[in-house]
Design an enzyme around this catalytic site. Structure first.
Site, PDB file in Angstrom:
ATOM      1  N   SER A   1       0.835  -1.199   0.000  1.00 12.85           N
ATOM      2  CA  SER A   1       0.000   0.000   0.000  1.00 12.85           C
ATOM      3  C   SER A   1       0.878   1.260   0.000  1.00 12.85           C
ATOM      4  CB  SER A   1      -0.957  -0.050   1.198  1.00 12.85           C
ATOM      5  OG  SER A   1      -1.957   0.919   1.087  1.00 12.85           O
TER       6      SER A   1
ATOM      7  N   ASP B   1      -8.467  -5.124  -4.654  1.00 11.96           N
ATOM      8  CA  ASP B   1      -7.852  -4.057  -3.861  1.00 11.96           C
ATOM      9  C   ASP B   1      -8.789  -2.873  -3.634  1.00 11.96           C
ATOM     10  OD1 ASP B   1      -5.249  -4.153  -2.764  1.00 11.96           O
ATOM     11  OD2 ASP B   1      -4.319  -4.082  -4.744  1.00 11.96           O
TER      12      ASP B   1
ATOM     13  N   HIS C   1      -7.899  -5.272  -0.269  1.00 13.26           N
ATOM     14  CA  HIS C   1      -6.676  -4.549   0.045  1.00 13.26           C
ATOM     15  C   HIS C   1      -6.100  -5.060   1.371  1.00 13.26           C
ATOM     16  CE1 HIS C   1      -3.880  -1.338  -0.559  1.00 13.26           C
ATOM     17  NE2 HIS C   1      -4.156  -0.758   0.594  1.00 13.26           N
TER      18      HIS C   1
END
Ligand SMILES: *[C@@H]1O[C@H](CO)[C@@H](O)[C@H](O)[C@H]1NC(C)=O
Ligand SMILES: *[C@@H]1O[C@H](CO)[C@@H](O)[C@H](O)[C@H]1NC(C)=O
Ligand SMILES: *[C@@H]1O[C@H](CO)[C@@H](O)[C@H](O)[C@H]1NC(C)=O
Ligand SMILES: *[C@@H]1O[C@H](CO)[C@@H](O)[C@H](O)[C@H]1NC(C)=O
Length: 556
Positions: A211, A336, A455
């Protein structure tokens, strides 16, 4: 019989007392001593917690070298995380004294030398995150133990400043920003200078992150300040080209923060911010959680890196020549975007509520707003092309997640892979999609039954939680964890995820600008898991069709 028992006991005793250990390690700052743990027969590990890699940072300043210490520093306890907001953003935790790293060094029957090194950069939207666990909970998300043990590599996890203290910028030299990126860079440079004393090979360093940590990894490959400090990089769900990775107008947010801490917004702003209370400064930089299809959550991530003319001399897409000799893996989780779009469009998770076509159009209009009505019309015709005349509830909801995944992660990742491969000299390029379905998906669970990997779902597998928390995971989760650890640590060792000490389920081909192959990774990964040109029509729309549209005139 008794004699045999005695012999066995004696052998075990010898093995325990003679366990391979680095003992006291000499670093540039002074001596450090960690903890040696026994993992099995002829398998030990030295764990160093809280080793300083820089001095306590000055506020809104680059990190400086640590002045050093006398005697032996006990590196057996985690330090505090960098000062940051707590979950509800009304309180803070951590300290400005946070530039420490942790090191896991595996040993066989003899002390290790020249091991590959993997340096982890955590995510958290540049706002939160930490690699410091608790000593009591021995298994925590970012423990390097499983990767280090299974892959026979050294794992380092670093700390870097986040939130206002890490990324506030006035957009000029008075507060240039990017302090958190400089912290990461200082840790990488420390590893390069010192890791040999810990049994590591300074010429075999891989940085990896997820991320905001993955975008950070990408920035570290693009900056001209890391020449020769590491050889390889892995970006899990984030690259420097993501729409949230750069704040192009940081001054606006800096002024909002200034007002909240009673500072002027004129030429005295920076001087006032520098002496403001760090807790108040941190509290002044929350992320707004109010979002809708017309104002998506991803636009609220404002404390991001900036093009400062120093760490980033230019826009990221113009800096890929700096990564020409870096081996690079980049990939995404197949859903995600779910975490983000479910904040913008909560109905996607509600089984009894439909999501209207209008919501799809509004979300697309937000993401394409620079190109006005024409942009959002073409976007909609791209995403509805597989709908047929009467799309189901599920089809519409999945489309919302696909749009979010494409825009926030997938398309920028494909663009970065392309530029990396196009500019590579010696560097290799590999692309993946991680698709192990979220265990929060399914009938009677919070997420729909069609959920893929959300995610951050990859983190638990990369860090081997299905092994360290054996009882909490079914065997298939150990399979996928084993695959990721094999590919990642092989890559750290050789620059090729297929070659190394661990066997892999299928050969992962390189990404080239013509072939654009990628590997789909989940517990069933096999010979059929190699794909080509990930989501091509959609990547084409965002990277070619949309940018070529004219900007709408002001009165549209
Ligand atoms: C990295 O490690 C591998 C395997 O131990 C070794 O062959 C190689 O020479 C090392 N150095 C580099 C720069 O890859
Ligand atoms: C290399 O990267 C630059 C941006 O850094 C890009 O403009 C260029 O097209 C790339 N080179 C090739 C051959 O694609
Ligand atoms: C798809 O989008 C186009 C362009 O907005 C529109 O004309 C068409 O009716 C849409 N089709 C469906 C099935 O919604
Ligand atoms: C799958 O790949 C392996 C080598 O990676 C090969 O030995 C095997 O024959 C392949 N199986 C199929 C069904 O293609």
């Amino acid at each position: 019989m008794a004699r045999l028992g005695l012999l066995v006991a004696f052998a075990v005793f010898l093995e325990v007392v003679s366990g391979a250990s680095l003992g006291v390690v000499n670093t540039e700052g002074g001596m450090v001593q960690g903890e040696n743990i026994r993992l099995g027969f002829r398998r030990h590990m030295d764990v160093f917690r809280g080793v300083p890699f820089a001095d306590i940072p000055g506020r809104f300043e680059k990190p400086k070298r640590h002045p050093g210490w006398d005697g032996i520093l006990k590196a057996t306890e985690f330090r505090k995380r960098c000062l940051q907001l707590k979950f509800y953003m009304t309180h803070t935790r951590g300290s400005e004294d946070c530039l420490y790293l942790n090191i896991w060094v595996p040993h066989g029957s003899t002390v290790s030398t020249d091991l590959p090194v993997m340096v982890w950069i955590y995510g958290g939207g540049f706002l939160t995150g930490s690699s410091m666990g608790s000593k009591i909970v021995t298994t925590y998300l970012y423990s390097g133990q499983e990767i280090a043990d299974r892959g026979n590599v050294i794992v380092v996890t670093l700390g870097y400043r986040v939130g206002t203290l890490g990324f506030l910028s006035t957009g000029d030299s008075s507060l240039p920003g990017n302090y958190g990126l400089w912290d990461q860079q200082a840790a990488i440079a420390w590893v390069h200078r010192n890791i040999r004393s810990f049994g590591g090979d300074p010429d075999n360093v891989t940085i990896f992150g997820e991320s905001a940590g993955a975008a950070s990894v990408s920035f570290q490959t693009l900056t001209p300040h890391n020449k020769g400090l590491f050889k390889r990089a892995i970006s899990q769900s984030g690259v420097a080209l993501c729409p949230w990775a750069i704040n192009k107008n940081p001054r606006k947010f800096a002024e909002e923060v200034a007002l909240k801490v009673n500072c002027p917004t004129d030429e005295n702003m920076a001087a006032c911010l520098k002496i403001a209370d760090p807790v108040k400064l941190t509290l002044a930089g929350p992320i707004s959680l109010s979002s809708s299809p017309d104002s998506p959550i991803v636009e609220n991530l404002l404390l991001s890196p900036v093009i400062d003319g120093d760490f980033l001399p230019d826009a990221p897409h113009n800096l890929f020549h700096n990564a020409a000799d870096i081996d690079y893996i980049a990939g995404i989780n197949d859903m995600d975007g779910h975490l983000f779009t479910s904040l913008d469009v909560p109905s996607i998770n509600l089984p009894l509520v439909g999501t209207s076509v209008d919501v799809v159009k509004r979300l697309l209009a937000s993401y394409t707003k620079d190109k006005g009505q024409a942009g959002s019309d073409i976007a909609f015709s791209t995403y509805n092309s597989t709908w047929g005349s009467n799309p189901s509830r599920e089809t519409i909801k999945r489309t919302v997640v696909e749009i979010g995944t494409d825009y926030i992660f997938l398309v920028p990742t494909q663009a970065a892979l392309y530029l990396h491969a196009a500019n590579a000299t010696t560097g290799r390029t590999y692309s993946y999609s991680f698709s192990q379905p979220s265990y929060l998906g399914g009938i009677g669970r919070p997420y729909p039954k069609w959920m893929g990997a959300d995610h951050a779902d990859d983190l638990q597998y990369v860090f081997g939680l299905p092994f360290s928390m054996h009882l909490s995971y079914l065997p298939r989760y150990r399979d996928v964890s084993g695959y990721l650890i094999a590919y990642w640590t092989n890559f750290a060792r050789t620059g090729d995820p297929n070659k190394g000490e661990l066997s892999v389920p299928v050969t992962w081909p390189e990404f080239t600008i013509t072939g654009q192959k990628f590997l789909d990774i989940n517990s069933k990964t096999n010979n059929d898991s190699v794909g080509q040109k990930m989501r091509e029509p959609y990547v084409h729309f965002w990277t070619s069709v949309l940018p070529s549209l004219p900007k709408p005139s002001k009165n549209e």
